[in-house]
Enzyme design. Structure first.
Site, PDB file in Angstrom:
ATOM      1  N   VAL A  32      57.420  52.302  15.773  1.00  0.00           N
ATOM      2  CA  VAL A  32      58.189  51.984  14.560  1.00  0.00           C
ATOM      3  C   VAL A  32      59.163  50.861  14.888  1.00  0.00           C
ATOM      4  O   VAL A  32      59.868  50.918  15.895  1.00  0.00           O
ATOM      5  CB  VAL A  32      58.996  53.202  14.055  1.00  0.00           C
ATOM      6  CG1 VAL A  32      59.769  52.836  12.790  1.00  0.00           C
ATOM      7  CG2 VAL A  32      58.099  54.395  13.801  1.00  0.00           C
TER       8      VAL A  32
ATOM      9  N   LYS B 172      54.828  54.828   9.410  1.00  0.00           N
ATOM     10  CA  LYS B 172      56.113  54.716  10.108  1.00  0.00           C
ATOM     11  C   LYS B 172      57.152  55.666   9.507  1.00  0.00           C
ATOM     12  O   LYS B 172      57.957  56.246  10.235  1.00  0.00           O
ATOM     13  CB  LYS B 172      56.592  53.265  10.079  1.00  0.00           C
ATOM     14  CG  LYS B 172      55.705  52.364  10.953  1.00  0.00           C
ATOM     15  CD  LYS B 172      56.006  50.898  10.730  1.00  0.00           C
ATOM     16  CE  LYS B 172      55.161  50.013  11.639  1.00  0.00           C
ATOM     17  NZ  LYS B 172      55.220  48.594  11.228  1.00  0.00           N
TER      18      LYS B 172
ATOM     19  N   LYS C 109      51.076  53.594  15.950  1.00  0.00           N
ATOM     20  CA  LYS C 109      51.689  54.433  14.900  1.00  0.00           C
ATOM     21  C   LYS C 109      50.680  55.348  14.237  1.00  0.00           C
ATOM     22  O   LYS C 109      51.016  56.444  13.794  1.00  0.00           O
ATOM     23  CB  LYS C 109      52.392  53.578  13.854  1.00  0.00           C
ATOM     24  CG  LYS C 109      51.515  52.517  13.229  1.00  0.00           C
ATOM     25  CD  LYS C 109      52.355  51.343  12.722  1.00  0.00           C
ATOM     26  CE  LYS C 109      51.510  50.101  12.522  1.00  0.00           C
ATOM     27  NZ  LYS C 109      51.266  49.353  13.754  1.00  0.00           N
TER      28      LYS C 109
ATOM     29  N   ASP D 289      50.820  50.989   6.245  1.00  0.00           N
ATOM     30  CA  ASP D 289      51.462  50.834   7.552  1.00  0.00           C
ATOM     31  C   ASP D 289      52.875  51.419   7.499  1.00  0.00           C
ATOM     32  O   ASP D 289      53.285  52.189   8.375  1.00  0.00           O
ATOM     33  CB  ASP D 289      51.495  49.346   7.910  1.00  0.00           C
ATOM     34  CG  ASP D 289      52.289  49.056   9.165  1.00  0.00           C
ATOM     35  OD1 ASP D 289      51.748  49.304  10.255  1.00  0.00           O
ATOM     36  OD2 ASP D 289      53.447  48.604   9.064  1.00  0.00           O
TER      37      ASP D 289
ATOM     38  N   GLU E 283      46.984  39.909   8.092  1.00  0.00           N
ATOM     39  CA  GLU E 283      45.600  39.966   8.554  1.00  0.00           C
ATOM     40  C   GLU E 283      44.643  39.519   7.444  1.00  0.00           C
ATOM     41  O   GLU E 283      45.010  39.459   6.279  1.00  0.00           O
ATOM     42  CB  GLU E 283      45.276  41.405   8.970  1.00  0.00           C
ATOM     43  CG  GLU E 283      46.315  41.903   9.961  1.00  0.00           C
ATOM     44  CD  GLU E 283      45.806  43.028  10.825  1.00  0.00           C
ATOM     45  OE1 GLU E 283      44.582  43.142  11.019  1.00  0.00           O
ATOM     46  OE2 GLU E 283      46.652  43.776  11.321  1.00  0.00           O
TER      47      GLU E 283
ATOM     48  N   VAL F 104      49.571  43.468  22.119  1.00  0.00           N
ATOM     49  CA  VAL F 104      50.665  44.252  22.694  1.00  0.00           C
ATOM     50  C   VAL F 104      50.358  44.629  24.145  1.00  0.00           C
ATOM     51  O   VAL F 104      51.256  44.629  24.998  1.00  0.00           O
ATOM     52  CB  VAL F 104      50.961  45.502  21.842  1.00  0.00           C
ATOM     53  CG1 VAL F 104      52.117  46.292  22.433  1.00  0.00           C
ATOM     54  CG2 VAL F 104      51.299  45.096  20.407  1.00  0.00           C
TER      55      VAL F 104
ATOM     56  N   GLY G 128      55.207  41.755  16.823  1.00  0.00           N
ATOM     57  CA  GLY G 128      55.115  40.636  17.751  1.00  0.00           C
ATOM     58  C   GLY G 128      54.843  41.114  19.157  1.00  0.00           C
ATOM     59  O   GLY G 128      55.219  42.213  19.545  1.00  0.00           O
TER      60      GLY G 128
ATOM     61  N   GLY H  19      49.178  33.701  10.585  1.00  0.00           N
ATOM     62  CA  GLY H  19      48.931  34.848  11.457  1.00  0.00           C
ATOM     63  C   GLY H  19      49.884  36.003  11.216  1.00  0.00           C
ATOM     64  O   GLY H  19      49.912  36.973  11.961  1.00  0.00           O
TER      65      GLY H  19
ATOM     66  N   GLU I 265      58.475  54.718  21.244  1.00  0.00           N
ATOM     67  CA  GLU I 265      59.524  53.848  20.691  1.00  0.00           C
ATOM     68  C   GLU I 265      58.921  52.652  19.958  1.00  0.00           C
ATOM     69  O   GLU I 265      59.430  52.210  18.928  1.00  0.00           O
ATOM     70  CB  GLU I 265      60.433  53.359  21.832  1.00  0.00           C
ATOM     71  CG  GLU I 265      61.565  52.450  21.417  1.00  0.00           C
ATOM     72  CD  GLU I 265      62.546  53.120  20.456  1.00  0.00           C
ATOM     73  OE1 GLU I 265      63.215  54.069  20.878  1.00  0.00           O
ATOM     74  OE2 GLU I 265      62.621  52.697  19.278  1.00  0.00           O
TER      75      GLU I 265
END
Lengths: 405, 405
Positions: B127, B200, B100, B196, B185, B12, B298, B182, B124
């Site tokens: 989530v 969120k 997160k 996860d 994980e 990211v 992504g 991919g 932003e």
């Protein structure tokens, strides 16, 4: 205390008053101040409304009251809505609106006037009813170059098309049912001919590309010619039939915008947007595709968006929150519809034996079908001009042609 | 010129640099100033990156540089991401993040520190990846009382469930395929066990109801026990199986939040959210239901949201745009999961003859099926406690139970 005025006490105006009243506490908490409806402008009297005593008939009462800093225009129609909006902005009052006709026709000028007077002109409710779309395009997609916007922008036509598919009923039958239920107006032309969607795609194109096209110049095809034969065939081939407002930048940098029925593949999330709901798919160069879905019309949903704009203005320094000033498009900014390339479903009144001739003319013929003396196929990617030429060349009567999205 | 720093040059972080570089012109136009990446913090060297010369290894270089006014934290993990964020905010630098874990665990404190120092903390991207959801909930739905939020919040598990349905392959098989591609994980626990999604839903519940729940207290059930028998049966009954993060205000005003597989009726737009996409449905008292759909993870989609926050901060007076300060929930603010009421699909290892006994225990048994020695039915609306008691009372081995949304 912030004093606001409502112009037009119809469906959306009434809804706006209801949202401001019913959610008063949470709105005032977010604004950080108390909010009061001081006037409601309408030609009628509302003796039975608890807000009836706020009704005034003279716009100048509102315009000349320096206490009113924010005006919500929900009158509908171009005039006097435009004239009142302009006067309010020039008097230093911010204006929010659900009036797509005014935004699509006079938006450039009104945004300029707002900026010049340090106030805001906001119109989240003008597209997609309660669906957040204008502000997300402006703020949440600010890091993106927007490539295209495709949307189901009219709930009436989406309701009709959904019913035609699920009930196998004809356009005329479903239209009558929609009129009974209040989903379609007595004169349904603006909806079913696509004019309502055209105004909305003008606004979305202006948000996406910074240029306001002339709403009257948008190529616009409604749903009146769609038959259940079309919707049945589409479903069989894995598509939904939807009235789509579409805008994109063409390769030469010009803006294409159009409204027409489209075959939407079921893999596209827009294909699942049914009934009176709207869905707007935005393609942008970093995020890819995002879709916004929800009630595209209705009293409280639309008022929800009107009041969101009001809260945004009331809670902030208005000068920092002016909507983007787009400019009016010059005629040469608009792409030629004849150069638009897409695949089409073509249905011709032709015998099965015509397939060879058609293959010679169209090249590839995808998923060819022959039923009831009609030949149906999905063409290769062709320009509008090419499709029309080839259909003419084939020499068989055209039953229908629907573009693929 | 606005000088920014990026913490973490992973997926990211790299995407954020790419968005800032590739869309530089349009971003600077929106911000009204030039924007420059001054530092990238990472432990590694990036000799082959055109931005490799910006890499620093010492956080204090960034912290002590008064020119850096905005920091994007994309390190992942709680520490040192939290510590660096806190230090930046205390030094008067605004921070945006996709992290997160930090927002769900330390969000309250970090928002308070940001407010105290007149800077912004925005998240932003934490989530829904590139999907606009945090800001739309804050601004676009500001006129609404939010009633519930239900979402497909994890792309990995949605990819697995989608493949199980479309290919009829087992959880284990699809997981291996997802790992190869991919999408999952090597250690998939955080995704497939729902942790996860739990983080969120904590963030979404805080946005909706103003209270941050403890992420570790969220009842959380993953998808590891879902079988193709479940997904086949669901499809036959007109449902999709989705891992849903759900939060709502219960009748007594307490906040319920949970993550679990759900049967989603195909009439619900969330049911059509497939593959790695996310979809978040917000119910609110004025707008009704709106859904936000798009890529939930992504590189570039997530970076799109990170940079949207950066543009929002850079383009405005930061003090007017502080994210809402929510408070930490007290234990008594959290609803008891045992009081949660819903219908469930129940599959028991029971003979067809058991139907009468089950009907006596469960009352209504909807769409009863008996195949391969298993009795399946959809229960009436029951609390969690009631369902468990009745299953125990029935005395047949429980094969599976999936809640309806």
């Amino acid at each position: 205390m912030i004093q606001v005025a409502i112009l037009g006490f119809g469906v959306v105006g009434g809804g706006t008053a209801e949202v401001l009243t019913q959610n008063k506490a949470l709105i005032e908490k977010k604004v950080g101040d108390s909010v009061n409806i001081k006037y409601i402008l309408d030609l009628r009297e509302f003796p039975n409304s608890p807000l009836g005593h706020l009704v005034v008939h003279d716009f100048n009462t509102i315009l000349s009251d320096p206490e009113v800093s924010l005006v919500a225009e929900m009158m509908g129609g171009a005039h006097p809505a435009y004239d009142f909006t302009r006067a309010c902005l020039e008097a230093g009052k911010s204006v929010v609106t659900s009036n797509k006709e005014v935004v699509a026709t006079f938006g450039t000028e009104l945004l300029e006037i707002a900026a010049a007077h340090g106030v805001s002109y906001m119109f989240e409710a003008s597209v997609g009813g309660g669906i957040p779309i204008i502000r997300p395009m402006r703020v949440d997609l600010a890091s993106n170059r927007i490539e295209s916007v495709s949307g189901i922008l009219n709930g009436t036509t989406n309701y009709i098309l959904t019913k035609m598919v699920t009930e196998g009923a004809s356009f005329e039958t479903v239209l009558k049912d929609a009129q009974k239920k209040g989903y379609a107006e007595a004169n349904p032309a603006a909806d079913v001919e696509g004019l309502d969607a055209a105004r909305k795609i003008v606004i979305l194109a202006a948000m996406a590309f910074g240029k306001r096209l002339d709403p009257n110049a948008i190529p616009c095809e409604g749903i009146t010619k769609i038959t259940t034969a079309d919707t049945d065939l589409a479903r069989e081939l894995g598509y939904a039939v939807k009235l789509i407002g579409h805008t994109e930048k063409s390769i030469d940098g010009r803006i294409l915008a159009m409204v027409s029925p489209r075959l939407v593949p079921i893999s596209n999330p827009i294909s699942g947007v049914n009934d009176v709901f709207n869905g707007i798919l935005v393609k942008a160069n970093m995020v890819g595709e995002v879709m916004f879905y929800g009630p595209g019309a209705g009293k409280l949903p639309t008022a929800s968006a009107v009041v969101a704009d009001m809260v945004d203005i009331m809670g902030h320094d208005a000068a920092s929150l002016r909507a983007p000033v787009w400019t009016d498009a010059a005629p040469e900014d608009m792409a030629d519809i004849n150069a638009y390339v897409c695949r089409s479903l073509v249905v011709l009144d032709a015998p099965a034996a015509a397939a060879d001739k058609l293959a010679a003319i169209f090249g590839e013929l995808n998923v060819l079908r022959h039923t009831e003396g009609r030949l149906s196929f999905i063409s290769a990617e062709l320009t509008e001009s090419e499709v029309c030429e080839k259909i003419a060349l084939a020499g068989y009567p055209l039953v229908s042609r629907i573009r693929l999205l």
